[in-house]
Motif scaffolding. Structure first.
Motif, PDB file in Angstrom:
ATOM      1  N   ARG A   1      -0.660   0.314   7.578  1.00  0.00           N
ATOM      2  CA  ARG A   1       0.375   0.979   7.621  1.00  0.00           C
ATOM      3  C   ARG A   1       1.783   0.379   7.850  1.00  0.00           C
ATOM      4  O   ARG A   1       2.701   0.832   7.113  1.00  0.00           O
TER       5      ARG A   1
ATOM      6  N   TRP B   1       2.571  -1.863   4.675  1.00  0.00           N
ATOM      7  CA  TRP B   1       2.831  -1.128   3.780  1.00  0.00           C
ATOM      8  C   TRP B   1       4.357  -0.419   3.685  1.00  0.00           C
ATOM      9  O   TRP B   1       5.104  -0.715   2.849  1.00  0.00           O
ATOM     10  N   LEU B   2       4.919  -0.228   5.052  1.00  0.00           N
ATOM     11  CA  LEU B   2       5.971   0.514   5.340  1.00  0.00           C
ATOM     12  C   LEU B   2       7.185  -0.810   5.142  1.00  0.00           C
ATOM     13  O   LEU B   2       8.239  -0.728   4.531  1.00  0.00           O
TER      14      LEU B   2
ATOM     15  N   TRP C   1       6.649  -3.440   3.196  1.00  0.00           N
ATOM     16  CA  TRP C   1       6.769  -3.739   1.739  1.00  0.00           C
ATOM     17  C   TRP C   1       7.860  -2.717   1.258  1.00  0.00           C
ATOM     18  O   TRP C   1       8.472  -3.149   0.110  1.00  0.00           O
ATOM     19  N   GLN C   2       7.452  -1.550   1.491  1.00  0.00           N
ATOM     20  CA  GLN C   2       8.414  -0.446   0.960  1.00  0.00           C
ATOM     21  C   GLN C   2       9.798  -0.949   0.827  1.00  0.00           C
ATOM     22  O   GLN C   2      10.716  -0.319   0.116  1.00  0.00           O
ATOM     23  N   GLN C   3      10.279  -1.446   2.130  1.00  0.00           N
ATOM     24  CA  GLN C   3      11.769  -1.544   2.575  1.00  0.00           C
ATOM     25  C   GLN C   3      12.089  -2.922   1.673  1.00  0.00           C
ATOM     26  O   GLN C   3      13.472  -3.085   1.549  1.00  0.00           O
ATOM     27  N   THR C   4      11.305  -3.909   1.622  1.00  0.00           N
ATOM     28  CA  THR C   4      11.446  -5.136   1.394  1.00  0.00           C
ATOM     29  C   THR C   4      11.052  -5.843  -0.035  1.00  0.00           C
ATOM     30  O   THR C   4      11.386  -6.673  -0.584  1.00  0.00           O
ATOM     31  N   ARG C   5      10.164  -4.960  -0.836  1.00  0.00           N
ATOM     32  CA  ARG C   5       9.647  -5.291  -2.135  1.00  0.00           C
ATOM     33  C   ARG C   5       9.968  -4.539  -3.102  1.00  0.00           C
ATOM     34  O   ARG C   5       9.136  -3.499  -3.198  1.00  0.00           O
TER      35      ARG C   5
ATOM     36  N   LEU D   1       7.292  -3.227  -5.892  1.00  0.00           N
ATOM     37  CA  LEU D   1       6.158  -2.500  -5.378  1.00  0.00           C
ATOM     38  C   LEU D   1       5.649  -1.392  -6.239  1.00  0.00           C
ATOM     39  O   LEU D   1       6.783  -0.332  -6.369  1.00  0.00           O
TER      40      LEU D   1
ATOM     41  N   PRO E   1       5.079   2.307  -7.063  1.00  0.00           N
ATOM     42  CA  PRO E   1       5.200   3.400  -6.247  1.00  0.00           C
ATOM     43  C   PRO E   1       3.901   4.254  -6.068  1.00  0.00           C
ATOM     44  O   PRO E   1       3.988   5.515  -6.198  1.00  0.00           O
TER      45      PRO E   1
ATOM     46  N   LEU F   1      -0.624   3.837  -4.551  1.00  0.00           N
ATOM     47  CA  LEU F   1      -1.408   2.840  -3.906  1.00  0.00           C
ATOM     48  C   LEU F   1      -2.800   3.299  -4.279  1.00  0.00           C
ATOM     49  O   LEU F   1      -3.111   4.312  -4.556  1.00  0.00           O
TER      50      LEU F   1
END
Length: 233
Positions: free
Chosen positions: A175, A178-179, A181-185, A188, A190, A192
């Protein structure tokens, strides 16, 4: 015809399983689909009820200098697979050498099929530094784990989509990654693919997860992935 490949950030992230499932999901959306196995392991057909003993495939046809198109299997109307075929390690080497020397080989072959299919999904070796076929859509597949996080620092072009597979929301570390990567990638994808017991069960039954367990969470995830791919056309 649109071409797509899934390649893992590392081995063992489930690309072959996902390609079989995604091909079936696209076919359910009335797409004409060809699944192409470029991996000498020849595993893609196992997900689609091909017999393990079947030696036929495009590499076997190339070795015998026979028409490669005749190695394709029709799974149902508008859903086909072209397996690699079963060759010994020694027999695989000249095939690999020929492909590396003639990178236009498969693009020319696929161009000849463009009027027959809407999608070709290609299973390529993760370890290869270069794709044997440059696809319209290449997606890198990762697990939300420290190994993939480390590899992401150097191995992914900034505009290449990144898909998380086998995600278990019970695991705090997954988790957290994943969070992050949501902020920095920004690349990604949208959505999974969740960890789901139906996935290994589907391989045991030699069927894509959408066929074996259409109500499973993983099958619904892959159906969403298919719709996302169609939106990229």
């Amino acid at each position: 015809m649109k071409s797509l490949t899934l390649r893992g950030l590392r081995g063992g992230v489930g690309c072959t399983t996902l390609i079989a499932a995604l091909g079936y999901a696209l076919h359910q959306l009335r797409q004409r689909v060809l699944l192409l196995d470029l991996c000498p392991e020849n595993m893609l057909g196992l997900h689609l009820n091909l017999p393990w003993s079947a030696a036929e495939g495009w590499a076997q046809a190339d070795k015998q200098q026979s028409p490669w198109q005749e190695a394709a299997w029709c799974l149902s109307q508008d859903l086909w697979i072209l397996p690699y075929g079963r060759l010994s390690y020694a027999e695989q080497q000249p095939i690999a050498q020929s492909l590396n020397q003639q990178l236009e080989h498969w693009p020319e072959r696929l161009a000849s099929l463009s009027s027959h299919f809407d999608w070709v999904l290609i299973d390529q070796k993760t370890a290869e530094p270069l794709s044997l076929v440059a696809c319209d859509l290449e997606i890198r597949v990762a697990h939300a784990d420290p190994a993939c996080h480390a590899l992401l620092q150097s191995s992914l072009p900034p505009d290449m989509p990144l898909l998380v597979n086998n995600f278990d929301p019970i695991r705090k570390l997954q988790r957290d990654i994943w969070l992050l990567w949501q902020q920095t990638r920004p690349e990604l994808v949208p959505l999974l693919i969740h960890a789901d017991e139906a996935v290994p069960e589907s391989l045991a039954c030699k069927a894509p997860v959408g066929h074996h367990a259409p109500q499973s969470l993983a099958a619904k995830n892959v159906a969403s992935l298919a719709a996302w791919c169609l939106s990229k056309e």
